[in-house]
Design a protein around this motif. Structure first.
Motif, PDB file in Angstrom:
ATOM      1  N   ASN A  45      74.296  31.200  60.877  1.00 15.70           N
ATOM      2  CA  ASN A  45      74.917  32.536  60.238  1.00 15.70           C
ATOM      3  C   ASN A  45      76.182  33.036  60.727  1.00 15.70           C
ATOM      4  N   MET A  48      79.619  37.733  59.174  1.00  7.68           N
ATOM      5  CA  MET A  48      78.844  39.095  59.367  1.00  7.68           C
ATOM      6  C   MET A  48      77.600  39.410  58.455  1.00  7.68           C
ATOM      7  N   ASP A  49      77.763  39.043  57.100  1.00  6.52           N
ATOM      8  CA  ASP A  49      76.706  39.408  56.439  1.00  6.52           C
ATOM      9  C   ASP A  49      75.323  38.489  56.242  1.00  6.52           C
ATOM     10  N   TYR A  51      74.745  36.870  59.236  1.00  3.74           N
ATOM     11  CA  TYR A  51      74.123  37.405  60.357  1.00  3.74           C
ATOM     12  C   TYR A  51      73.402  38.489  60.329  1.00  3.74           C
ATOM     13  N   LEU A  52      73.931  39.745  59.611  1.00  2.00           N
ATOM     14  CA  LEU A  52      73.065  40.967  59.428  1.00  2.00           C
ATOM     15  C   LEU A  52      71.729  40.573  58.623  1.00  2.00           C
ATOM     16  N   ASP A  53      71.944  39.847  57.737  1.00  2.00           N
ATOM     17  CA  ASP A  53      70.778  39.597  57.007  1.00  2.00           C
ATOM     18  C   ASP A  53      69.590  38.814  57.795  1.00  2.00           C
ATOM     19  N   LEU A  55      69.435  38.943  60.941  1.00  2.00           N
ATOM     20  CA  LEU A  55      68.763  39.703  61.968  1.00  2.00           C
ATOM     21  C   LEU A  55      67.943  40.978  61.408  1.00  2.00           C
ATOM     22  N   GLU A  56      67.967  41.429  60.117  1.00  2.00           N
ATOM     23  CA  GLU A  56      67.103  42.263  59.538  1.00  2.00           C
ATOM     24  C   GLU A  56      65.740  41.516  59.193  1.00  2.00           C
ATOM     25  N   SER A  59      64.179  40.615  62.536  1.00  2.00           N
ATOM     26  CA  SER A  59      63.447  41.984  63.095  1.00  2.00           C
ATOM     27  C   SER A  59      62.262  42.458  62.298  1.00  2.00           C
ATOM     28  N   LEU A  77      69.070  39.060  68.692  1.00  2.00           N
ATOM     29  CA  LEU A  77      70.545  38.867  68.485  1.00  2.00           C
ATOM     30  C   LEU A  77      70.405  37.535  68.320  1.00  2.00           C
ATOM     31  N   ALA A  80      68.981  35.640  65.258  1.00  3.26           N
ATOM     32  CA  ALA A  80      69.667  35.834  64.001  1.00  3.26           C
ATOM     33  C   ALA A  80      70.840  34.874  64.006  1.00  3.26           C
ATOM     34  N   SER A  81      71.181  34.317  65.061  1.00  8.90           N
ATOM     35  CA  SER A  81      72.475  33.434  64.728  1.00  8.90           C
ATOM     36  C   SER A  81      71.894  32.211  64.123  1.00  8.90           C
TER      37      SER A  81
END
Length: 84
Positions: A45, A48-49, A51-53, A55-56, A59, A77, A80-81
């Motif tokens: 990932n 940013m898009d 990665y944050l997707d 991570l969400e 989580s 963190l 999510a990578s």
């Protein structure tokens, strides 16, 4: 020390900040934090898009204590990578 191994030792804010430095450097150098196992050589990932997707998604799928630890933040963190 490998990033994943370091995560297992995190107890304090200072430990977490050291993890962030290692994690950021792996991204800046184009190394996947999981490359130590011979798997992905680049971040899965890498935007940013994405990665944050991830991570969400990750989580939301795990059980987190009411007061999460520095180690849990680092694990989220890290996963999510590479989480798909």
């Amino acid at each position: 020390m490998k990033i994943y191994d370091y995560i297992q030792t995190i107890e304090t804010k200072e430990d977490f900040l050291h993890f962030l430095k290692m994690f950021r450097e792996s991204f800046a150098e184009g190394r996947s934090p999981t490359s130590q196992w011979g798997t992905a050589e680049v971040w899965e990932n890498d935007t940013m898009d994405r990665y944050l997707d991830a991570l969400e998604a990750y989580s939301g799928s795990i059980r987190i204590k009411d007061e999460p630890s520095w180690r849990q933040f680092a694990e989220m963190l890290y996963v999510a990578s590479v989480h798909e």
